[in-house]
Design an enzyme around this catalytic site. Sequence first.
Site, PDB file in Angstrom:
ATOM      1  N   LEU A 156       0.865  -1.179   0.000  1.00  0.00           N
ATOM      2  CA  LEU A 156       0.000   0.000   0.000  1.00  0.00           C
ATOM      3  C   LEU A 156       0.907   1.237   0.000  1.00  0.00           C
ATOM      4  O   LEU A 156       1.355   1.697   1.048  1.00  0.00           O
ATOM      5  CB  LEU A 156      -0.916   0.002   1.224  1.00  0.00           C
ATOM      6  CG  LEU A 156      -1.882   1.179   1.356  1.00  0.00           C
ATOM      7  CD1 LEU A 156      -2.903   1.173   0.215  1.00  0.00           C
ATOM      8  CD2 LEU A 156      -2.596   1.138   2.692  1.00  0.00           C
ATOM      9  N   ALA A 157       1.181   1.743  -1.199  1.00  0.00           N
ATOM     10  CA  ALA A 157       2.102   2.868  -1.358  1.00  0.00           C
ATOM     11  C   ALA A 157       1.359   4.185  -1.164  1.00  0.00           C
ATOM     12  O   ALA A 157       0.275   4.375  -1.703  1.00  0.00           O
ATOM     13  CB  ALA A 157       2.731   2.818  -2.748  1.00  0.00           C
ATOM     14  N   HIS A 158       1.951   5.077  -0.392  1.00  0.00           N
ATOM     15  CA  HIS A 158       1.309   6.359  -0.109  1.00  0.00           C
ATOM     16  C   HIS A 158       2.343   7.381   0.343  1.00  0.00           C
ATOM     17  O   HIS A 158       3.460   7.035   0.693  1.00  0.00           O
ATOM     18  CB  HIS A 158       0.247   6.194   0.981  1.00  0.00           C
ATOM     19  CG  HIS A 158       0.801   5.656   2.254  1.00  0.00           C
ATOM     20  ND1 HIS A 158       1.072   4.313   2.443  1.00  0.00           N
ATOM     21  CD2 HIS A 158       1.179   6.271   3.385  1.00  0.00           C
ATOM     22  CE1 HIS A 158       1.577   4.136   3.652  1.00  0.00           C
ATOM     23  NE2 HIS A 158       1.662   5.308   4.239  1.00  0.00           N
ATOM     24  N   GLY A 159       1.938   8.630   0.326  1.00  0.00           N
ATOM     25  CA  GLY A 159       2.746   9.728   0.834  1.00  0.00           C
ATOM     26  C   GLY A 159       1.917  10.510   1.832  1.00  0.00           C
ATOM     27  O   GLY A 159       0.897  10.023   2.325  1.00  0.00           O
TER      28      GLY A 159
END
Length: 147
Positions: free
Chosen positions: A66-69
Amino acid sequence: MTLLASSFGPDSMAIVDSLGDRTEAIEISGQLLERSGRVKPEYVSSMIAAVEKFGPYIVIAPGIALAHGKPEDGVIQTGLSLLVIREPLVFGHEQNDPVSLVVGLAAKDHDSHIELMGELAEFLGDQSKVNSLLQVTDLSQLRDLLS
């Protein structure tokens, strides 16, 4: 339409055979968010920087990242992207590598995506649904599975 299905904007999904490394996978998932109008270009850099700083914590389950910034780093609207990688990719997570699904998350703030994350967790918690995602041959099948 469910909240989960509506969170995927146009051009927010991709299927690839293989990638070079986790940075490339995160970059593509961020670009999908950008193409769908959910984030500004700088958000993609924020996604990559988070993993460079904190390691592979984004690998949340076997085979799933789960890629996020950060919301303040260019999120326009809460939404998701989905990248299916045919040849699983090592992200560096001790228990959950290799990764075949990268979900990109853009959250407008720290609270508004809670319900969406619940729907996503329920969907990804069903191994038969995850297996179906991994077997798709085109993007219309991906959309159908998520709706």
